[in-house]
Motif scaffolding. Structure first.
Motif, PDB file in Angstrom:
ATOM      1  N   GLY A 124       0.818  -1.127  -0.119  1.00 28.23           N
ATOM      2  CA  GLY A 124       0.044  -0.093   0.072  1.00 28.23           C
ATOM      3  C   GLY A 124       0.799   1.249  -0.009  1.00 28.23           C
ATOM      4  N   ILE A 125       1.886   1.302   0.776  1.00 27.01           N
ATOM      5  CA  ILE A 125       2.672   2.412   0.882  1.00 27.01           C
ATOM      6  C   ILE A 125       3.597   2.637  -0.513  1.00 27.01           C
ATOM      7  N   LEU A 126       3.888   1.352  -0.969  1.00 27.25           N
ATOM      8  CA  LEU A 126       4.852   1.537  -2.101  1.00 27.25           C
ATOM      9  C   LEU A 126       3.885   1.972  -3.408  1.00 27.25           C
ATOM     10  N   GLN A 127       2.693   1.701  -3.325  1.00 26.91           N
ATOM     11  CA  GLN A 127       1.814   2.234  -4.405  1.00 26.91           C
ATOM     12  C   GLN A 127       1.730   3.845  -4.137  1.00 26.91           C
ATOM     13  N   GLN A 128       1.623   4.200  -2.962  1.00 26.88           N
ATOM     14  CA  GLN A 128       1.652   5.393  -2.788  1.00 26.88           C
ATOM     15  C   GLN A 128       2.787   6.307  -3.301  1.00 26.88           C
ATOM     16  N   ALA A 129       3.840   5.659  -3.105  1.00 26.39           N
ATOM     17  CA  ALA A 129       5.107   6.229  -3.340  1.00 26.39           C
ATOM     18  C   ALA A 129       5.491   6.195  -4.991  1.00 26.39           C
ATOM     19  N   TYR A 130       4.657   5.460  -5.850  1.00 26.95           N
ATOM     20  CA  TYR A 130       4.705   5.423  -6.953  1.00 26.95           C
ATOM     21  C   TYR A 130       3.976   6.623  -7.642  1.00 26.95           C
ATOM     22  N   ASN A 131       2.865   6.842  -7.192  1.00 31.00           N
ATOM     23  CA  ASN A 131       2.074   7.978  -7.305  1.00 31.00           C
ATOM     24  C   ASN A 131       2.900   9.268  -6.918  1.00 31.00           C
ATOM     25  N   TYR A 136       6.263  14.267  -8.760  1.00 34.54           N
ATOM     26  CA  TYR A 136       7.261  14.936  -9.111  1.00 34.54           C
ATOM     27  C   TYR A 136       8.145  14.701 -10.221  1.00 34.54           C
ATOM     28  N   LEU A 137       8.125  13.610 -10.836  1.00 34.01           N
ATOM     29  CA  LEU A 137       8.941  13.359 -11.934  1.00 34.01           C
ATOM     30  C   LEU A 137       8.389  13.776 -13.431  1.00 34.01           C
ATOM     31  N   LYS A 138       7.133  14.143 -13.167  1.00 35.57           N
ATOM     32  CA  LYS A 138       6.598  14.374 -14.463  1.00 35.57           C
ATOM     33  C   LYS A 138       6.889  15.817 -14.942  1.00 35.57           C
ATOM     34  N   LYS A 139       7.672  16.315 -13.945  1.00 35.50           N
ATOM     35  CA  LYS A 139       8.376  17.729 -14.363  1.00 35.50           C
ATOM     36  C   LYS A 139       9.813  17.878 -14.477  1.00 35.50           C
ATOM     37  N   ALA A 140      10.291  16.595 -14.266  1.00 30.11           N
ATOM     38  CA  ALA A 140      11.887  16.203 -14.603  1.00 30.11           C
ATOM     39  C   ALA A 140      12.140  16.327 -16.014  1.00 30.11           C
ATOM     40  N   ALA A 160       5.389   6.197 -15.891  1.00 28.38           N
ATOM     41  CA  ALA A 160       4.445   6.890 -16.076  1.00 28.38           C
ATOM     42  C   ALA A 160       4.705   8.392 -16.500  1.00 28.38           C
ATOM     43  N   ALA A 161       5.743   8.755 -15.370  1.00 23.73           N
ATOM     44  CA  ALA A 161       6.201  10.327 -15.704  1.00 23.73           C
ATOM     45  C   ALA A 161       7.132  10.400 -17.020  1.00 23.73           C
ATOM     46  N   MET A 162       7.954   9.157 -17.165  1.00 26.41           N
ATOM     47  CA  MET A 162       8.722   9.171 -18.484  1.00 26.41           C
ATOM     48  C   MET A 162       7.699   9.432 -19.949  1.00 26.41           C
ATOM     49  N   ALA A 163       6.709   8.540 -19.936  1.00 18.09           N
ATOM     50  CA  ALA A 163       5.888   8.438 -20.969  1.00 18.09           C
ATOM     51  C   ALA A 163       5.363   9.750 -21.172  1.00 18.09           C
ATOM     52  N   THR A 164       4.962  10.658 -19.850  1.00 15.69           N
ATOM     53  CA  THR A 164       4.276  11.740 -20.039  1.00 15.69           C
ATOM     54  C   THR A 164       5.377  12.873 -20.665  1.00 15.69           C
ATOM     55  N   VAL A 165       6.640  12.793 -20.044  1.00 14.51           N
ATOM     56  CA  VAL A 165       7.537  13.724 -20.490  1.00 14.51           C
ATOM     57  C   VAL A 165       7.912  13.893 -21.777  1.00 14.51           C
ATOM     58  N   ASN A 181       9.606   3.273 -25.838  1.00 13.69           N
ATOM     59  CA  ASN A 181       9.278   1.989 -26.207  1.00 13.69           C
ATOM     60  C   ASN A 181       9.579   0.929 -24.957  1.00 13.69           C
ATOM     61  N   GLN A 182      10.348   1.168 -24.244  1.00 15.96           N
ATOM     62  CA  GLN A 182      10.687   0.240 -22.955  1.00 15.96           C
ATOM     63  C   GLN A 182       9.838   0.273 -21.926  1.00 15.96           C
ATOM     64  N   VAL A 183       9.156   1.595 -21.806  1.00 22.84           N
ATOM     65  CA  VAL A 183       8.352   1.803 -20.648  1.00 22.84           C
ATOM     66  C   VAL A 183       6.787   1.543 -21.206  1.00 22.84           C
ATOM     67  N   ARG A 184       6.663   1.214 -22.332  1.00 21.64           N
ATOM     68  CA  ARG A 184       5.182   0.902 -22.893  1.00 21.64           C
ATOM     69  C   ARG A 184       4.544  -0.130 -22.404  1.00 21.64           C
ATOM     70  N   THR A 185       5.352  -1.253 -21.936  1.00 16.14           N
ATOM     71  CA  THR A 185       4.947  -2.354 -21.338  1.00 16.14           C
ATOM     72  C   THR A 185       4.132  -2.313 -20.111  1.00 16.14           C
ATOM     73  N   MET A 186       4.602  -1.029 -19.548  1.00 19.07           N
ATOM     74  CA  MET A 186       4.036  -0.690 -18.153  1.00 19.07           C
ATOM     75  C   MET A 186       3.045   0.319 -18.123  1.00 19.07           C
ATOM     76  N   VAL A 187       3.055   1.075 -19.378  1.00 18.47           N
ATOM     77  CA  VAL A 187       2.023   2.179 -19.810  1.00 18.47           C
ATOM     78  C   VAL A 187       1.627   2.058 -20.994  1.00 18.47           C
ATOM     79  N   PRO A 188       0.923   0.899 -21.285  1.00 18.38           N
ATOM     80  CA  PRO A 188       0.564   0.689 -22.667  1.00 18.38           C
ATOM     81  C   PRO A 188      -0.749   1.636 -23.279  1.00 18.38           C
ATOM     82  N   LYS A 189      -0.450   1.702 -24.541  1.00 19.02           N
ATOM     83  CA  LYS A 189      -1.536   2.741 -25.061  1.00 19.02           C
ATOM     84  C   LYS A 189      -2.816   2.014 -25.370  1.00 19.02           C
ATOM     85  N   LYS A 190      -3.836   3.010 -25.164  1.00 16.26           N
ATOM     86  CA  LYS A 190      -5.373   2.561 -25.246  1.00 16.26           C
ATOM     87  C   LYS A 190      -5.695   3.534 -26.436  1.00 16.26           C
ATOM     88  N   LYS A 191      -5.861   2.768 -27.663  1.00 17.12           N
ATOM     89  CA  LYS A 191      -6.500   3.577 -28.810  1.00 17.12           C
ATOM     90  C   LYS A 191      -7.913   3.934 -28.574  1.00 17.12           C
TER      91      LYS A 191
END
Length: 546
Positions: A124-131, A136-140, A160-165, A181-191
């Motif tokens: 539970g705390i790890l998921q909060q840490a991912y959020n 913070y990283l979406k601004k990196a 997710a932040a890398m994909a966003t940036v 392309n490497q992170v897309r397996t974790m953040v797949p595109k939804k057409k």
């Protein structure tokens, strides 16, 4: 974020409210924290952090001290408070790690925050840490995220932040494309839309940024010719029963205009994008295609080696590398000799191909006796200097001439008509379309043609296309119109609704695909047409060299 901290404070308050003998300093500091009097709380908790004196209570005091410091916007003091208890094993270790990661992020120490998050165990705390990581990283910077991807790729928020940036960038480097392309397996595109209609977007620079009308485009303009072929190709797909929708845009050869066009929802829901033409435009569309996972196809160019590391960017024609491979393979099969001369025009393709051949021919055991840039004035003297002239023994076994320039071709052909030589001349297949050249009238059939999506000029399909084109436009189709129709045929053959219009999947299933108006394609494990034979002419027909 602060609401979460307050929940933690309330939890700890309840935890200790039932306890006996809590120091009054602790109770006072707790009250100050609940009242958001952060500086008063900090002063109160700070005196209770001595573990030798206060035991386990010191851990809670340090935690609340850090929470108060963050409330006072003092992340450095929060870090100082939490570092002594970071490695301790107590019942709120992961909560303290989460708070320390927050302090590091707030203090612009992203690497330290991410390293702390890797030590959190509770799901539970790890998921909060991912959020927290994502916020913070979406601004990196993209460079930071790409450089550290391998270390933190299991952090879902990081991915997710890398994909966003990266998806905000207009242009991406090869390393950024690879990371995305490497992170897309974790953040797949939804057409957005999935249906049985093949949605094609065509974008060409019909006009310039200073003009808003296409009325001034001539019928012999190469982009208009390409469009005409594409338009007829779409009509033919519809007659064959395929559902197709073609939407056309004018890029105006204006980058800012092009970027604004990409905001149109039509692009996001496209199954394939054709065009634009010029390098500065194609870089923008290629980056968009990689981010959105939509195939982008350059319809005319051979200059696409920069696309080789990309998954969704294609050349419809062979790349310079594929042309070089096909030429050398044909030379090796004919065994005319080892001495080669290369002449090339000033175009980017011909210069790059000439230089690549010079290197690769030597690697394959050939001797490049001369390589020279050509124009209409020096083309014939280049050949005569090699001994390709009346009464002389040539100093080469074969000559490669890289040019689509009819002026160069005419100079060379005039020389060949005036002398007798059997030295093989390898030229681009565009020379087949020059009306001044009658290769069957030469004493020796020494011209060979390098495939660049070569048309089958005498096929029944070509005759039908010419007839249809003339009836529609009152002119016979040029090479660009042929390529336009063939491109649509190729897309239609490899875009099936049952495969969700996954072109790549279809292309990899076949090593060779016959064309409708051309000799065919090989896109297996390739982002360009790697079918690049060299043709000889026999009785007016083209025959691939074996």
């Amino acid at each position: 974020m602060r609401n979460l901290f307050l929940l933690v404070v309330v939890f700890f308050t309840i935890h200790f409210s039932n306890g006996q003998g809590l120091p009054p300093e602790y109770q006072k500091a707790k009250t100050a924290l609940q009242s958001k009097d952060y500086w008063e709380a900090m002063n109160g908790f700070k005196q209770l952090t001595n573990a030798d004196k206060y035991g386990n209570l010191a851990n809670y005091a340090a935690f609340h001290l850090a929470e108060a410091a963050l409330g006072a916007n003092q992340p450095a003091q929060a870090i100082t408070a939490l570092q002594p208890i970071y490695g301790k094993n107590w019942n709120k270790s992961d909560e303290a790690r989460y708070l320390l990661a927050t302090a590091y992020f707030r203090n612009s120490q992203n690497l330290e925050a991410l390293k702390v998050i890797k030590t959190i165990k509770k799901d539970g705390i790890l998921q909060q840490a991912y959020n927290l990581s994502f916020e913070y990283l979406k601004k990196a910077t993209a460079s930071f995220l790409v450089a550290n991807l391998n270390e933190f790729k299991t952090n879902e928020g990081y991915a997710a932040a890398m994909a966003t940036v990266l998806q905000k960038q207009t242009i991406m480097s090869a390393s950024e494309i690879e990371a995305l392309n490497q992170v897309r397996t974790m953040v797949p595109k939804k057409k957005a839309i999935s249906n049985d209609v093949l949605d094609i977007v065509l974008i060409l620079p019909f006009t310039s940024s200073g003009s808003s009308s296409v009325s001034g485009i001539g019928y012999n303009d190469f982009m208009f010719e390409l469009y005409q072929g594409i338009e007829i190709g779409v009509e033919q797909l519809k007659k064959e029963g395929q559902k197709v929708n073609l939407t056309t845009f004018d890029s105006k050869r204006d980058i800012e205009h092009l970027k604004n066009l990409l905001k149109d929802q039509t692009f996001a829901t496209a199954d394939v994008i054709i065009g634009p033409i010029y390098p500065e435009e194609t870089d923008v569309i290629s980056a968009f295609a990689e981010k959105e996972q939509i195939p982008f196809i350059h319809p005319l160019s051979n200059l696409g080696d920069r696309f080789e590391q990309f998954k969704y960017s294609y050349l419809f024609r062979p790349s310079v590398t594929s042309l070089s491979t096909g030429i050398i393979s044909s030379l090796k099969s004919q065994k005319w000799g080892k001495r080669v001369a290369i002449g090339y025009s000033g175009s980017s393709r011909d210069e790059n191909l000439g230089q690549m051949l010079q290197v690769n021919l030597v690697k394959e055991g050939f001797e490049v006796v001369k390589i020279q840039k050509l124009d209409s004035r020096n083309a014939s003297t280049f050949l005569q200097g090699l001994g390709v002239r009346r009464g002389n023994n040539p100093a080469v076994d074969q000559v490669i001439l890289l040019s689509d320039d009819p002026a160069i071709a005419q100079s060379v052909f005039s020389l060949m008509e005036s002398i007798s030589t059997s030295v093989p001349m390898l030229v681009m297949d565009s020379w087949l379309g020059f009306n001044f050249a009658n290769y069957e009238m030469l004493e020796f059939p020494n011209f060979y043609f390098i495939a660049n999506n070569t048309p089958k000029f005498d096929s029944e399909a070509m005759k039908e296309f010419r007839k249809q084109f003339y009836s529609q436009y009152y002119i016979y189709p040029g090479m660009n119109s042929i390529l336009g129709l063939e491109l649509v045929h190729w897309i239609g053959s490899n875009s099936k609704s049952t495969m969700d219009y996954n072109i790549r999947r279809s292309l990899d299933q076949k090593s060779f695909q016959p064309g409708k108006l051309t000799w065919g394609f090989n896109f297996q494990n390739s982002n360009n047409n790697s079918y690049t034979p060299v043709f000889r002419m026999e009785a007016g027909e083209l025959i691939p060299l074996q």
